[in-house]
Design a protein around this motif. Structure first.
Motif, PDB file in Angstrom:
ATOM      1  N   PHE A  57      60.653  32.331  51.766  1.00 36.61           N
ATOM      2  CA  PHE A  57      59.976  31.045  51.575  1.00 36.61           C
ATOM      3  C   PHE A  57      60.947  30.000  51.028  1.00 36.61           C
ATOM      4  CE2 PHE A  57      57.873  28.259  48.435  1.00 36.61           C
ATOM      5  CZ  PHE A  57      57.098  27.501  49.295  1.00 36.61           C
ATOM      6  N   TRP A  58      61.688  30.358  49.985  1.00 40.15           N
ATOM      7  CA  TRP A  58      62.603  29.395  49.375  1.00 40.15           C
ATOM      8  C   TRP A  58      63.776  29.070  50.293  1.00 40.15           C
ATOM      9  CZ3 TRP A  58      61.280  26.598  45.292  1.00 40.15           C
ATOM     10  CH2 TRP A  58      60.248  27.067  44.468  1.00 40.15           C
ATOM     11  N   SER A  59      64.195  30.015  51.113  1.00 41.30           N
ATOM     12  CA  SER A  59      65.260  29.704  52.070  1.00 41.30           C
ATOM     13  C   SER A  59      64.746  28.737  53.133  1.00 41.30           C
ATOM     14  CB  SER A  59      65.788  30.987  52.725  1.00 41.30           C
ATOM     15  OG  SER A  59      64.789  31.620  53.505  1.00 41.30           O
ATOM     16  N   ALA A 117      70.337  23.453  59.633  1.00 44.31           N
ATOM     17  CA  ALA A 117      68.979  23.524  59.087  1.00 44.31           C
ATOM     18  C   ALA A 117      68.043  24.201  60.083  1.00 44.31           C
ATOM     19  CB  ALA A 117      68.475  22.125  58.762  1.00 44.31           C
ATOM     20  N   TYR A 118      68.200  23.901  61.368  1.00 43.83           N
ATOM     21  CA  TYR A 118      67.355  24.510  62.400  1.00 43.83           C
ATOM     22  C   TYR A 118      67.567  26.022  62.450  1.00 43.83           C
ATOM     23  CZ  TYR A 118      65.986  26.110  67.042  1.00 43.83           C
ATOM     24  OH  TYR A 118      65.452  26.831  68.078  1.00 43.83           O
ATOM     25  N   VAL A 119      68.827  26.451  62.437  1.00 38.40           N
ATOM     26  CA  VAL A 119      69.129  27.888  62.515  1.00 38.40           C
ATOM     27  C   VAL A 119      68.573  28.620  61.290  1.00 38.40           C
ATOM     28  CG1 VAL A 119      70.976  29.603  62.521  1.00 38.40           C
ATOM     29  CG2 VAL A 119      71.154  27.576  63.971  1.00 38.40           C
ATOM     30  N   LEU A 120      68.817  28.064  60.085  1.00 38.93           N
ATOM     31  CA  LEU A 120      68.319  28.706  58.864  1.00 38.93           C
ATOM     32  C   LEU A 120      66.793  28.715  58.821  1.00 38.93           C
ATOM     33  CD1 LEU A 120      70.808  27.251  56.205  1.00 38.93           C
ATOM     34  CD2 LEU A 120      70.766  29.569  57.133  1.00 38.93           C
ATOM     35  N   GLY A 121      66.179  27.611  59.246  1.00 42.21           N
ATOM     36  CA  GLY A 121      64.721  27.547  59.254  1.00 42.21           C
ATOM     37  C   GLY A 121      64.109  28.524  60.240  1.00 42.21           C
ATOM     38  N   LYS A 122      64.743  28.679  61.408  1.00 37.09           N
ATOM     39  CA  LYS A 122      64.244  29.620  62.407  1.00 37.09           C
ATOM     40  C   LYS A 122      64.308  31.044  61.877  1.00 37.09           C
ATOM     41  CE  LYS A 122      65.034  31.090  67.194  1.00 37.09           C
ATOM     42  NZ  LYS A 122      65.908  30.924  68.390  1.00 37.09           N
ATOM     43  N   GLN A 123      65.413  31.404  61.199  1.00 36.37           N
ATOM     44  CA  GLN A 123      65.530  32.749  60.636  1.00 36.37           C
ATOM     45  C   GLN A 123      64.498  32.980  59.543  1.00 36.37           C
ATOM     46  OE1 GLN A 123      69.685  32.480  59.550  1.00 36.37           O
ATOM     47  NE2 GLN A 123      70.347  33.596  61.369  1.00 36.37           N
ATOM     48  N   ALA A 124      64.300  31.980  58.676  1.00 37.53           N
ATOM     49  CA  ALA A 124      63.314  32.116  57.600  1.00 37.53           C
ATOM     50  C   ALA A 124      61.902  32.251  58.168  1.00 37.53           C
ATOM     51  CB  ALA A 124      63.401  30.909  56.662  1.00 37.53           C
ATOM     52  N   THR A 158      61.043  33.558  61.079  1.00 37.78           N
ATOM     53  CA  THR A 158      60.910  34.905  61.625  1.00 37.78           C
ATOM     54  C   THR A 158      60.625  35.918  60.529  1.00 37.78           C
ATOM     55  OG1 THR A 158      62.403  34.375  63.453  1.00 37.78           O
ATOM     56  CG2 THR A 158      62.085  36.708  62.947  1.00 37.78           C
ATOM     57  N   GLN A 159      61.324  35.789  59.399  1.00 38.75           N
ATOM     58  CA  GLN A 159      61.153  36.741  58.303  1.00 38.75           C
ATOM     59  C   GLN A 159      59.815  36.557  57.601  1.00 38.75           C
ATOM     60  OE1 GLN A 159      64.880  35.616  56.442  1.00 38.75           O
ATOM     61  NE2 GLN A 159      65.771  37.600  56.926  1.00 38.75           N
ATOM     62  N   LEU A 160      59.357  35.314  57.493  1.00 38.87           N
ATOM     63  CA  LEU A 160      58.061  35.067  56.854  1.00 38.87           C
ATOM     64  C   LEU A 160      56.914  35.609  57.701  1.00 38.87           C
ATOM     65  CD1 LEU A 160      58.380  31.454  55.377  1.00 38.87           C
ATOM     66  CD2 LEU A 160      57.845  33.541  54.107  1.00 38.87           C
ATOM     67  N   ILE A 161      57.009  35.451  59.013  1.00 37.46           N
ATOM     68  CA  ILE A 161      55.952  35.948  59.897  1.00 37.46           C
ATOM     69  C   ILE A 161      55.843  37.463  59.800  1.00 37.46           C
ATOM     70  CG2 ILE A 161      55.304  36.233  62.324  1.00 37.46           C
ATOM     71  CD1 ILE A 161      56.465  33.447  62.817  1.00 37.46           C
ATOM     72  N   GLY A 162      56.985  38.135  59.686  1.00 38.70           N
ATOM     73  CA  GLY A 162      56.996  39.590  59.595  1.00 38.70           C
ATOM     74  C   GLY A 162      57.959  40.176  60.605  1.00 38.70           C
ATOM     75  N   GLU A 163      59.175  40.457  60.174  1.00 41.22           N
ATOM     76  CA  GLU A 163      60.229  40.938  61.059  1.00 41.22           C
ATOM     77  C   GLU A 163      60.398  42.444  60.902  1.00 41.22           C
ATOM     78  OE1 GLU A 163      64.717  39.430  62.170  1.00 41.22           O
ATOM     79  OE2 GLU A 163      64.192  39.666  60.051  1.00 41.22           O
ATOM     80  N   ALA A 164      60.546  43.137  62.016  1.00 41.35           N
ATOM     81  CA  ALA A 164      60.776  44.580  61.974  1.00 41.35           C
ATOM     82  C   ALA A 164      62.199  44.871  61.511  1.00 41.35           C
ATOM     83  CB  ALA A 164      60.545  45.185  63.361  1.00 41.35           C
ATOM     84  N   LEU A 186      55.223  53.769  65.665  1.00 38.51           N
ATOM     85  CA  LEU A 186      56.125  53.538  64.541  1.00 38.51           C
ATOM     86  C   LEU A 186      56.241  52.034  64.341  1.00 38.51           C
ATOM     87  CD1 LEU A 186      59.339  55.514  63.748  1.00 38.51           C
ATOM     88  CD2 LEU A 186      59.300  53.051  63.425  1.00 38.51           C
ATOM     89  N   LEU A 187      55.687  51.539  63.233  1.00 40.57           N
ATOM     90  CA  LEU A 187      55.678  50.114  62.923  1.00 40.57           C
ATOM     91  C   LEU A 187      56.446  49.872  61.634  1.00 40.57           C
ATOM     92  CD1 LEU A 187      51.899  49.395  63.601  1.00 40.57           C
ATOM     93  CD2 LEU A 187      53.806  49.119  65.200  1.00 40.57           C
ATOM     94  N   THR A 188      57.285  48.842  61.621  1.00 37.75           N
ATOM     95  CA  THR A 188      58.041  48.498  60.414  1.00 37.75           C
ATOM     96  C   THR A 188      57.952  46.996  60.176  1.00 37.75           C
ATOM     97  OG1 THR A 188      60.118  48.161  61.637  1.00 37.75           O
ATOM     98  CG2 THR A 188      59.680  50.385  60.801  1.00 37.75           C
ATOM     99  N   MET A 189      58.142  46.597  58.921  1.00 34.23           N
ATOM    100  CA  MET A 189      58.178  45.177  58.581  1.00 34.23           C
ATOM    101  C   MET A 189      59.003  44.989  57.307  1.00 34.23           C
ATOM    102  SD  MET A 189      55.110  42.395  58.014  1.00 34.23           S
ATOM    103  CE  MET A 189      54.424  43.232  56.588  1.00 34.23           C
ATOM    104  N   ARG A 190      59.879  44.025  57.322  1.00 33.08           N
ATOM    105  CA  ARG A 190      60.667  43.723  56.130  1.00 33.08           C
ATOM    106  C   ARG A 190      59.806  42.975  55.110  1.00 33.08           C
ATOM    107  NH1 ARG A 190      65.198  45.632  55.813  1.00 33.08           N
ATOM    108  NH2 ARG A 190      66.545  46.073  57.595  1.00 33.08           N
TER     109      ARG A 190
END
Length: 344
Positions: free
Chosen positions: A102-104, A234-241, A243-249, A274-278
């Motif tokens: 979230f903070w990223s 900013a676009y690249v960092l926001g896109k990664q954040a 993905t991780q907020l939604i729930g990344e395997a 087999l399901l995973t989430m960070r």
């Protein structure tokens, strides 16, 4: 009693203090990296702003805005490291690891608005107004930028060294570790410092060409390029954040290793799902559906589930939430098969 009567789902006994203790050393290193970046940016920001006002330089003022954005973002990142280590509670049973993501995301927004948009605005205004030049002022500005480049390089070196240590620990190359980027605070600092060094070089080139040719277009163009670069980062960092907020395997390679370990257990006949989430930089959830080998009683199955879960967590410490659901592979397959309609 056979395995058919065993409890259908087994979950973890929550490991107390695991989120904060095991990886506290790495968090401390990340905090130090962010503090170094914050100290460098605060000092550079003041110097750039003073030099930009004296020189009347849009490129230098754009760089000052860049440093303001970076300083604010480092405060966000320090908050993320601290808040993400709060222990799990009844409202957040999986902990607060996603605070990092979230903070990223906020840091990415800060780079976009404070840095990118202001830099583009400064460049456009310089194109429109034509700008003025002061030889002595520009010499001061170039000196300020050179000192800023040295300070940004020190901060960047600190972040690169931490990435190299993380790469050695994970058995990956540096480039692969940067792409993996599980720690958003470190990834953001690395991106900020890399962009800052490139931005300073662009600003120095624009100022020098403006001073030599008398054409403000060089410096205005440098300011716009700095803004575009910041918007892209900013676009690249926001896109990664996002993905991780939604729930990344977790990584596909790790998923394959987990599946192989489960399938190697004598009590497990088939891994049906087999399901995973960070849940954070060093925390992940695993939910696996398993079909048991016939012939085991319920007590044996329960002991096996505890052993398998322990084996998983000892081999991959990030799997601090493991759920094993006992299913029937035959039934699961049959649900996807349409039976023929009776004739007549």
């Amino acid at each position: 009693m056979t395995a058919e009567g065993a409890t259908r789902t087994t979950g973890p006994e929550r490991p107390e203090g695991k989120a904060g203790g095991q990886n506290g050393g790495q968090d401390g290193e990340t905090r130090l990296t962010v503090w170094v970046a914050l100290a460098a940016n605060l000092a550079i920001c003041v110097a750039k702003a003073i030099g930009g006002i004296i020189a009347g330089s849009p490129a230098l003022l754009s760089e000052a805005a860049h440093s303001v954005a970076d300083s604010i973002n480092e405060v966000f990142l320090l908050a993320s490291v601290k808040r993400s280590r709060r222990p799990a509670d009844t409202r957040h049973p999986f902990g607060y690891g996603k605070e990092r993501f979230f903070w990223s995301l906020l840091a990415a927004v800060g780079i976009f608005v404070t840095g990118g948009c202001f830099s583009v605005f400064q460049g456009v205004e310089a194109f429109r107004s034509g700008g003025g030049e002061s030889h002595s002022g520009y010499v001061i500005g170039l000196i300020v930028l050179f000192v800023a480049l040295l300070a940004e390089s020190v901060s960047l070196l600190r972040a690169v060294l931490q990435v190299r240590r993380a790469a050695r620990a994970s058995g990956r190359g540096v480039a692969a570790e940067v792409r993996a980027g599980r720690d958003p605070a470190l990834r953001t600092v690395l991106a900020e410092d890399s962009t800052a060094c490139l931005g300073v070089i662009l600003a120095m080139a624009g100022m020098a060409l403006h001073m030599v040719t008398g054409e403000v277009a060089y410096e205005a163009g440098a300011s716009v390029l700095i803004g575009v670069l910041l918007v892209y980062v900013a676009y690249v960092l926001g896109k990664q954040a996002r993905t991780q907020l939604i729930g990344e395997a977790v990584d596909p390679g790790l998923q394959g290793e987990i599946r192989a370990l489960l399938e190697s257990q004598p009590e497990i006949d088939t891994v049906t799902s087999l399901l995973t989430m960070r849940l954070g930089p060093d925390s992940a959830l695993l939910a696996a559906g398993i079909d048991l080998t016939a012939g085991y009683d319920s007590e044996t199955v329960e002991d096996a589930m505890v052993r398998i879960r322990t084996d998983l967590q000892e081999r991959w410490s990030e799997l601090n939430q493991v759920f094993l659901d006992v299913t029937d592979a035959g039934s699961a397959r049959r649900t996807g098969v349409r039976l023929p309609r009776p004739q007549g």
